[in-house]
Design a protein around this motif. Structure first.
Motif, PDB file in Angstrom:
ATOM      1  N   SER A 116      -6.433  -3.091   4.116  1.00 13.54           N
ATOM      2  CA  SER A 116      -5.759  -1.812   4.376  1.00 13.54           C
ATOM      3  C   SER A 116      -4.353  -1.754   3.781  1.00 13.54           C
ATOM      4  O   SER A 116      -3.841  -0.662   3.502  1.00 13.54           O
ATOM      5  CB  SER A 116      -5.713  -1.526   5.879  1.00 13.54           C
ATOM      6  N   GLU A 160     -13.074  -3.414   7.556  1.00 13.82           N
ATOM      7  CA  GLU A 160     -12.498  -3.667   6.238  1.00 13.82           C
ATOM      8  C   GLU A 160     -13.218  -4.836   5.581  1.00 13.82           C
ATOM      9  O   GLU A 160     -13.658  -5.760   6.268  1.00 13.82           O
ATOM     10  CB  GLU A 160     -11.008  -3.998   6.357  1.00 13.82           C
ATOM     11  N   HIS A 181      -5.450   7.801  -7.923  1.00 14.79           N
ATOM     12  CA  HIS A 181      -6.189   8.468  -6.857  1.00 14.79           C
ATOM     13  C   HIS A 181      -6.797   9.771  -7.333  1.00 14.79           C
ATOM     14  O   HIS A 181      -7.903  10.133  -6.966  1.00 14.79           O
ATOM     15  CB  HIS A 181      -5.283   8.751  -5.659  1.00 14.79           C
ATOM     16  N   TYR A 223     -13.786   4.513   2.206  1.00 17.01           N
ATOM     17  CA  TYR A 223     -12.719   4.528   1.193  1.00 17.01           C
ATOM     18  C   TYR A 223     -12.789   3.232   0.392  1.00 17.01           C
ATOM     19  O   TYR A 223     -13.120   2.172   0.938  1.00 17.01           O
ATOM     20  CB  TYR A 223     -11.346   4.652   1.852  1.00 17.01           C
ATOM     21  N   PHE A 274      -3.891   0.330   0.648  1.00 17.08           N
ATOM     22  CA  PHE A 274      -4.078   1.776   0.741  1.00 17.08           C
ATOM     23  C   PHE A 274      -2.893   2.404   1.460  1.00 17.08           C
ATOM     24  O   PHE A 274      -2.217   1.758   2.247  1.00 17.08           O
ATOM     25  CB  PHE A 274      -5.350   2.104   1.540  1.00 17.08           C
ATOM     26  N   ASP A 275      -2.667   3.674   1.184  1.00 17.20           N
ATOM     27  CA  ASP A 275      -1.670   4.464   1.912  1.00 17.20           C
ATOM     28  C   ASP A 275      -2.387   5.614   2.608  1.00 17.20           C
ATOM     29  O   ASP A 275      -3.282   6.235   2.020  1.00 17.20           O
ATOM     30  CB  ASP A 275      -0.618   5.050   0.962  1.00 17.20           C
ATOM     31  N   LYS A 276      -1.985   5.891   3.837  1.00 23.25           N
ATOM     32  CA  LYS A 276      -2.558   7.037   4.544  1.00 23.25           C
ATOM     33  C   LYS A 276      -1.845   8.296   4.066  1.00 23.25           C
ATOM     34  O   LYS A 276      -0.621   8.401   4.182  1.00 23.25           O
ATOM     35  CB  LYS A 276      -2.386   6.844   6.053  1.00 23.25           C
ATOM     36  N   ASN A 315     -11.338   1.243  -3.655  1.00 26.60           N
ATOM     37  CA  ASN A 315     -10.456   1.361  -4.824  1.00 26.60           C
ATOM     38  C   ASN A 315     -11.208   1.087  -6.131  1.00 26.60           C
ATOM     39  O   ASN A 315     -10.622   0.640  -7.107  1.00 26.60           O
ATOM     40  CB  ASN A 315      -9.233   0.448  -4.686  1.00 26.60           C
ATOM     41  N   MET A 334      -7.413   7.574   3.404  1.00 29.68           N
ATOM     42  CA  MET A 334      -6.796   6.357   2.884  1.00 29.68           C
ATOM     43  C   MET A 334      -6.856   6.390   1.358  1.00 29.68           C
ATOM     44  O   MET A 334      -7.935   6.403   0.767  1.00 29.68           O
ATOM     45  CB  MET A 334      -7.530   5.124   3.415  1.00 29.68           C
ATOM     46  N   VAL A 335      -5.699   6.409   0.729  1.00 28.56           N
ATOM     47  CA  VAL A 335      -5.599   6.540  -0.724  1.00 28.56           C
ATOM     48  C   VAL A 335      -5.260   5.174  -1.331  1.00 28.56           C
ATOM     49  O   VAL A 335      -4.259   4.556  -0.957  1.00 28.56           O
ATOM     50  CB  VAL A 335      -4.499   7.556  -1.096  1.00 28.56           C
ATOM     51  N   PRO A 336      -6.074   4.675  -2.273  1.00 30.19           N
ATOM     52  CA  PRO A 336      -5.795   3.361  -2.865  1.00 30.19           C
ATOM     53  C   PRO A 336      -4.540   3.379  -3.726  1.00 30.19           C
ATOM     54  O   PRO A 336      -4.280   4.338  -4.444  1.00 30.19           O
ATOM     55  CB  PRO A 336      -7.039   3.080  -3.713  1.00 30.19           C
ATOM     56  N   GLN A 337      -3.766   2.302  -3.641  1.00 28.58           N
ATOM     57  CA  GLN A 337      -2.543   2.188  -4.440  1.00 28.58           C
ATOM     58  C   GLN A 337      -2.863   1.842  -5.886  1.00 28.58           C
ATOM     59  O   GLN A 337      -2.181   2.285  -6.809  1.00 28.58           O
ATOM     60  CB  GLN A 337      -1.641   1.111  -3.832  1.00 28.58           C
TER      61      GLN A 337
END
Length: 242
Positions: A131, A88, A4, A236, A134-136, A238, A202-205
């Motif tokens: 979704s 999405e 990220h 957002y 991703f993590d919020k 990835n 929203m942060v991509p894993q």
């Protein structure tokens, strides 16, 4: 969180033109309107408004513009009722994409978003299709400078409740849970730190790499086209190549 961090830094290396800044300010103004209607015009009572004000300041939105937006939202009870909608889907090469919008016309917004996914080799999916990748998280970026001591900032951020701290080429990056974001941001703000970014996103894993030049071009144009839509607040993804 290194994936990220790279994504965040690349995102912020792009210089905003005046026209783009104007569009950003308009979108933040719309966000202010929604949170004021939800919780009132006093940021001391309305924590969501306080967070949006911090986001506005990080985007270099002038204080008088922020205050005008709040006053307008507080007095404008008959203004259009915007609702928050999330789309999405997948971009070219299977890149996961989340689009957050605020709209007064769901059909118009859905049609516009779908058009660009189709045009640039992607496809709009159903709710929940990407979704889970991703993590919020709360994300705070502070620009490196002689005034900012890394160890002091790290210890302070962690004491306030931050989950993670990393050092990148141009920024210090602080990651929080959504619940602790306001507390960490306010504490650092009171300490006199200036933010390049301060918002929950929203942060991509994991990140996806594209090697086909046509897919790269299409992905770039997809993001640009979606961000350019008036109804779209955030995009957002990835993809690590933006």
């Amino acid at each position: 969180m290194s994936g990220h961090s790279k994504w965040a830094n690349i995102k912020h290396k792009k210089q905003k033109t005046d026209a783009q800044k104007g569009k950003v300010f308009t979108k933040i103004g719309r966000e202010i309107a929604i949170v004021v209607k939800q919780g009132g015009p006093d940021p001391e009572v309305n924590s969501k408004l306080k967070d949006v004000i911090a986001k506005a300041k990080a985007a270099n939105m002038p204080n008088d513009t922020i205050m005008r937006s709040i006053k307008k939202a507080a007095g404008d009870v008959d203004s259009a009722n915007y609702e928050e909608v999330t789309y999405e889907g997948y971009g070219p090469g299977g890149v996961a994409v989340i689009v957050e919008a605020m709209t007064d016309n769901r059909n118009r917004t859905a049609g516009d978003v779908r058009h660009f996914f189709d045009k640039f080799g992607g496809n709009l999916g159903t709710s929940g299709c990407v979704s889970f990748m991703f993590d919020k998280k709360g994300v705070i970026l502070i620009e490196k400078s002689d005034k900012v001591k890394e160890d002091d900032l790290m210890m302070r951020a962690l004491d306030l409740g931050a989950e993670d701290f990393s050092t990148e080429e141009e920024y210090f990056e602080i990651i929080t849970s959504p619940e602790d974001f306001s507390n960490v941001r306010e504490g650092l703000e009171q300490d006199g730190y200036d933010f390049v970014e301060a918002e929950v996103e929203m942060v991509p894993q994991t990140m996806t790499t594209l090697t086909d030049q046509k897919q790269i071009d299409f992905m770039d144009r997809l993001i640009e086209s979606l961000e350019d839509l008036d109804d779209v607040q955030n995009v957002y993804h990835n993809w690590d190549g933006e």
